[in-house]
Design a protein around this motif. Sequence first.
Motif, PDB file in Angstrom:
ATOM      1  N   TRP A 187       0.791  -1.224   0.000  1.00  0.00           N
ATOM      2  CA  TRP A 187       0.000   0.000   0.000  1.00  0.00           C
ATOM      3  C   TRP A 187       0.827   1.280   0.000  1.00  0.00           C
ATOM      4  O   TRP A 187       0.271   2.369   0.009  1.00  0.00           O
ATOM      5  CB  TRP A 187      -0.919   0.031   1.233  1.00  0.00           C
ATOM      6  N   SER A 188       2.139   1.136   0.089  1.00  0.00           N
ATOM      7  CA  SER A 188       3.015   2.310   0.232  1.00  0.00           C
ATOM      8  C   SER A 188       2.701   3.102   1.505  1.00  0.00           C
ATOM      9  O   SER A 188       2.837   4.341   1.525  1.00  0.00           O
ATOM     10  CB  SER A 188       2.915   3.229  -0.996  1.00  0.00           C
ATOM     11  N   HIS A 189       2.260   2.415   2.534  1.00  0.00           N
ATOM     12  CA  HIS A 189       2.036   3.062   3.822  1.00  0.00           C
ATOM     13  C   HIS A 189       3.356   3.514   4.413  1.00  0.00           C
ATOM     14  O   HIS A 189       4.366   2.821   4.329  1.00  0.00           O
ATOM     15  CB  HIS A 189       1.351   2.096   4.794  1.00  0.00           C
ATOM     16  N   SER A 190       3.314   4.686   5.043  1.00  0.00           N
ATOM     17  CA  SER A 190       4.532   5.206   5.648  1.00  0.00           C
ATOM     18  C   SER A 190       4.925   4.433   6.904  1.00  0.00           C
ATOM     19  O   SER A 190       6.085   4.136   7.136  1.00  0.00           O
ATOM     20  CB  SER A 190       4.355   6.679   6.012  1.00  0.00           C
ATOM     21  N   TYR A 191       3.925   4.162   7.743  1.00  0.00           N
ATOM     22  CA  TYR A 191       4.208   3.571   9.045  1.00  0.00           C
ATOM     23  C   TYR A 191       4.061   2.058   9.014  1.00  0.00           C
ATOM     24  O   TYR A 191       3.136   1.516   8.416  1.00  0.00           O
ATOM     25  CB  TYR A 191       3.248   4.133  10.108  1.00  0.00           C
ATOM     26  N   MET A 192       4.992   1.404   9.690  1.00  0.00           N
ATOM     27  CA  MET A 192       4.894  -0.028   9.886  1.00  0.00           C
ATOM     28  C   MET A 192       5.238  -0.350  11.330  1.00  0.00           C
ATOM     29  O   MET A 192       6.009   0.384  11.978  1.00  0.00           O
ATOM     30  CB  MET A 192       5.808  -0.787   8.921  1.00  0.00           C
ATOM     31  N   PHE A 193       4.641  -1.432  11.811  1.00  0.00           N
ATOM     32  CA  PHE A 193       4.733  -1.770  13.233  1.00  0.00           C
ATOM     33  C   PHE A 193       4.949  -3.271  13.401  1.00  0.00           C
ATOM     34  O   PHE A 193       4.466  -4.062  12.600  1.00  0.00           O
ATOM     35  CB  PHE A 193       3.414  -1.418  13.953  1.00  0.00           C
TER      36      PHE A 193
END
Lengths: 115, 116
Positions: A27-33
Amino acid sequence: DAGITQSPRYKITETGRQVTLMCHQTWSHSYMFWYRQDLGHGLRLIYYSAAADITDKGEVPDGYVVSRSKTENFPLTLESATRSQTSVYFCASSLDGSIAKNIQYFGAGTRLSVL
Amino acid sequence: AQKITQTQPGMFVQEKEAVTLDCTYDTSDPSYGLFWYKQPSSGEMIFLIYQGSYDQQNATEGRYSLNFQKARKSANLVISASQLGDSAMYFCAMRERAGNNRKLIWGLGTSLAVNP
């Protein structure tokens, strides 16, 4: 739409071995956890990343290492696995936002057993 | 102190009935968000519904609605017309605006069993 995928789904290893859990999002999300889930503790944050090459510790980072050379990947490494790291590990990602609404979407989880 | 409290470890509901899962929270931040997730026995975490602290209306998503009582600091999840597939663990979580880590604070969950 692949979303967020974790591999492997199940892993058995021995005490002292190095283990890497993979997480990939499309998704090209900035945040990952990275979270771990244990009975009686709920979900606890291990590490998170705001962008490529930016990572920071969560509540329970000891014994874990992360890297994020590419936006889409966020591997979690147990450098020398211990029995206390037996757990279910979840990777999540979210689209950055400056307001509170920032839904985290989760992978299917990796069940890790350290013998 | 617990920031998210889910007081019901386990709940039972009859199929087709409504059920309310409780969640209370504690924050001094005026801007925050509340989330509910579902975790079925297969293990994945599924986002259900979101409520912002400044939202004037209670959030709804299909059969899910959030009974948001700001003064009481409660954000209860209401599932209408329960289905067998609703049997799962349900987690309440909160994100405060303060800080840049986008961290969610989680409750310990409520296990819901839907009886046929």
